[in-house]
Design a protein around this motif. Structure first.
Motif, PDB file in Angstrom:
ATOM      1  N   UNK A   1       0.827  -1.206   0.000  1.00  0.00           N
ATOM      2  CA  UNK A   1       0.000   0.000   0.000  1.00  0.00           C
ATOM      3  C   UNK A   1       0.863   1.259   0.000  1.00  0.00           C
ATOM      4  N   UNK A   2       1.936   1.253   0.795  1.00  0.00           N
ATOM      5  CA  UNK A   2       2.839   2.403   0.839  1.00  0.00           C
ATOM      6  C   UNK A   2       3.636   2.499  -0.466  1.00  0.00           C
ATOM      7  N   UNK A   3       4.131   1.369  -0.929  1.00  0.00           N
ATOM      8  CA  UNK A   3       4.952   1.355  -2.132  1.00  0.00           C
ATOM      9  C   UNK A   3       4.209   1.818  -3.366  1.00  0.00           C
ATOM     10  N   UNK A   4       2.905   1.555  -3.427  1.00  0.00           N
ATOM     11  CA  UNK A   4       2.101   1.980  -4.569  1.00  0.00           C
ATOM     12  C   UNK A   4       2.106   3.499  -4.711  1.00  0.00           C
ATOM     13  N   UNK A   5       2.298   4.208  -3.597  1.00  0.00           N
ATOM     14  CA  UNK A   5       2.240   5.674  -3.604  1.00  0.00           C
ATOM     15  C   UNK A   5       3.606   6.326  -3.837  1.00  0.00           C
ATOM     16  N   UNK A   6       4.681   5.554  -3.782  1.00  0.00           N
ATOM     17  CA  UNK A   6       6.035   6.117  -3.840  1.00  0.00           C
ATOM     18  C   UNK A   6       6.349   6.703  -5.211  1.00  0.00           C
ATOM     19  N   UNK A   7       6.964   7.874  -5.199  1.00  0.00           N
ATOM     20  CA  UNK A   7       7.354   8.541  -6.438  1.00  0.00           C
ATOM     21  C   UNK A   7       8.694   8.002  -6.933  1.00  0.00           C
ATOM     22  N   UNK A   8       8.756   7.696  -8.208  1.00  0.00           N
ATOM     23  CA  UNK A   8       9.998   7.238  -8.828  1.00  0.00           C
ATOM     24  C   UNK A   8      10.642   8.396  -9.572  1.00  0.00           C
TER      25      UNK A   8
ATOM     26  N   UNK B   1      10.894   5.882  -4.329  1.00  0.00           N
ATOM     27  CA  UNK B   1      10.786   4.470  -4.673  1.00  0.00           C
ATOM     28  C   UNK B   1      12.120   3.759  -4.496  1.00  0.00           C
ATOM     29  N   UNK B   2      13.220   4.435  -4.830  1.00  0.00           N
ATOM     30  CA  UNK B   2      14.539   3.822  -4.674  1.00  0.00           C
ATOM     31  C   UNK B   2      14.824   3.551  -3.200  1.00  0.00           C
TER      32      UNK B   2
END
Length: 585
Positions: free
Chosen positions: A152-159, A207-208
């Protein structure tokens, strides 16, 4: 898409279903089955003492066995009992999609299986890593909860654009390493390019950094105390080489905390250090600490600047709740955030659902709107009542001039006011002009058509992807097959045939003639024959045919003398065969 009668899969959104491919179980050869069996037997032999979660019960709970490659129907029959599901994909998928599957409680399993020369470790996703690594521990409720929450958190992370470049470089190198026709020149070129990309990444994106937390927990995590930790990371649980080497004292064991984001990783090499968490609850605490720094939590100009740098689809959320999804660009050089601007197809949504008539076709050339309060207002525009509307001249069909604290002016004829849950989210104007500084800065001209002005005093959240992905993203034709190549080399076909004979020998009452039929086809000068000989050794030993076992061992020793790289693999195979025989008798 096959859902295997699992409601978890039936509820997957359309934009994720396009990554799913059919498993096509019949494509797995007898050699593939032997690879799976060898790795799983080695895993159990070692992991029964060092894995955190009881390995065999965990396998059964996930619908897996040591004997054969898992069938997705059997896996889903078991996983749905604990609220999870599993799908097969074709190798690498984008990190954001992987995270979103995880958020939906779905294990993503690569349909391919590694080659014989990569039996100890493969940099490419494969069914051994994805199923035997991740699935056995899903039955642990606290861990399963962490895995879903991470998704859920990772889906929101900016790359960043660099992240995508790195992903493609790693993906390309991994595919080359698993392709038997790859030349050394191709491999060297791909490795050199990957190194160049890694050396020029710049500051890591959200994201990284989040991927590092995922790597040091979900993939390579240890749990317990620093002196005697147990393995729970899938990368270790599925690697017969690194699961043993990682426990050596010369591999540092560090307490897991937010400092783990400072440690980059290389997917193609053994890990130089590992992190130990006291329990799974601690993993969520560290993740929350990081999430508090992310753009979706912070909002404001710094978060929108991250979205601009991202150069991919992101969503900015106004304080009214209006969600603007598109590719953001720099609107002005203000220190404070006063105007939002996208380019190309943009969509407006509320509560994750696209507003009717406000999709990427309508806003095909981008979207722009002021951010902030109206000059002289004692509360935010989104909270205006009818009386305040009249005070500011916001009347349907009438010309209106709105002056923002930032100096931006919107003047035009009010066409429509859109409310959502007592919040004003959008005001549409005709014959509209938007400008600042005596028209030195023009944001919108009357001849451009209807001006839809987002309403909100601030940007409270920015996250990756569209608010309503199914409505935003064009759904491509669903993939229907894996890219796993069928064996076509003569020697490959011959070796697969030998393994098919051995599998037949294993599944029936011991037949010495059939054993010799397989044995005589194997050469003590061919490195690829070691696994078949280990299997014949195991069958002979299990049936107390020690004379036959000695014959198999003799050929194996010759192979080891010619190819020392398989010495440990052969030795481990013989050791496990003897241990199992002794335990069964």
């Amino acid at each position: 898409m096959e859902t295997y009668n699992n409601i978890v899969l039936e509820r997957l959104p359309r934009h994720l279903k396009r990554y799913v491919v059919a498993q096509r179980y019949e494509r797995y050869t007898a050699l593939d089955q032997a690879l799976w069996r060898y790795v799983m037997r080695q895993n159990y032999s070692f992991l029964k003492d060092v894995a955190y979660y009881p390995y065999i019960p965990g396998l059964k709970k996930a619908g897996l066995s040591i004997a054969k490659i898992p069938d997705l129907q059997q896996m889903n029959d078991s996983l749905k009992l604990i609220g999870w599901g599993a799908v097969t994909v074709d190798g690498f998928i984008p990190p954001a999609a992987f995270m979103e599957f995880q958020a939906h409680r779905v294990l993503v399993i690569a349909a391919d299986i590694r080659q014989l020369e990569h039996i100890e470790y493969t940099p490419a996703p494969d069914i051994i890593h994805e199923s035997s690594g991740h699935a056995p521990i899903i039955g642990e409720p606290d861990y399963a909860s962490y895995l879903q929450y991470f998704g859920e958190i990772g889906t929101k992370a900016l790359s960043s654009g660099k992240d995508f470049e790195l992903y493609e470089a790693i993906r390309h190198l991994s595919i080359l390493k698993e392709n038997p026709t790859t030349t050394q020149a191709e491999l060297s070129a791909a490795e050199e390019y990957l190194q160049i990309v890694q050396d020029n990444m710049g500051a890591p994106s959200e994201m990284a950094l989040l991927s590092r937390l995922h790597w040091w927990t979900v993939e390579y995590g240890l749990i317990g105390n620093l002196k005697d930790p147990k393995i729970y990371g899938a990368g270790l649980l599925s690697s017969i080489g690194e699961s043993a080497s990682c426990m050596r004292e010369d591999v540092p064991k560090l307490p897991y905390d937010l400092k783990a984001i400072d440690y980059a990783y290389d997917i193609t090499k053994p890990q130089p250090q590992l992190f130990v968490t006291p329990d799974f609850e601690h993993l969520k605490l560290v993740l929350d600490q990081f999430a508090d720094t992310m753009a979706f939590s912070v909002g404001g100009k710094q978060s929108l600047d991250k979205a601009v740098d991202c150069r991919a689809i992101c969503t900015a959320v106004y304080s009214s709740g209006l969600q603007v999804s598109g590719i953001f660009k720099e609107a002005n050089a203000d220190v404070n955030l006063s105007y939002l601007q996208t380019e190309g197809g943009t969509a407006l949504a509320f509560g994750g659902k696209q507003l009717e008539g406000h999709g990427i076709d309508y806003h095909s050339e981008g979207f722009g709107s002021p951010i902030g309060q109206l000059r002289g207002a004692d509360h935010n525009l989104e909270d205006f009542d009818e009386a305040t509307f009249l005070d500011y001249g916001i009347v349907l069909g009438k010309e209106c001039v709105l002056r923002f604290d930032s100096g931006i002016i919107v003047e035009g004829i009010v066409q429509r006011v859109l409310r959502q849950f007592d919040k004003i989210v959008l005001i549409s104007f005709t014959s509209c002009e938007v400008y600042r500084n005596n028209r030195e800065e023009i944001y919108f001209k009357p001849e451009w058509g209807t001006y839809d002005m987002a309403v909100g005093s601030e940007i409270v959240s920015v996250f990756a992807g569209a608010a309503d992905k199914d409505a935003f993203e064009p759904i491509e034709e669903q993939l229907d097959q894996t890219l796993t190549p069928l064996p076509n080399e003569k020697e490959d076909v011959k070796l697969i045939g030998i393994h098919a004979l051995i599998r037949e020998l294993r599944e029936q009452e011991f037949d010495q003639i059939l054993w010799f039929d397989s044995f005589d086809r194997l050469s003590d000068e061919c490195i690829d024959h070691w696994l078949a000989l280990v299997e014949l050794y195991e069958i002979a030993w299990a049936n107390k045919e020690h004379g036959l076992a000695i014959k198999a061992e003799s050929k194996l020793l010759k192979i080891v003398s010619l190819y020392p790289t398989v010495k440990k693999l052969v030795g481990d195979g013989i050791r496990v065969a003897k241990e199992e025989s002794l335990n069964n008798h």
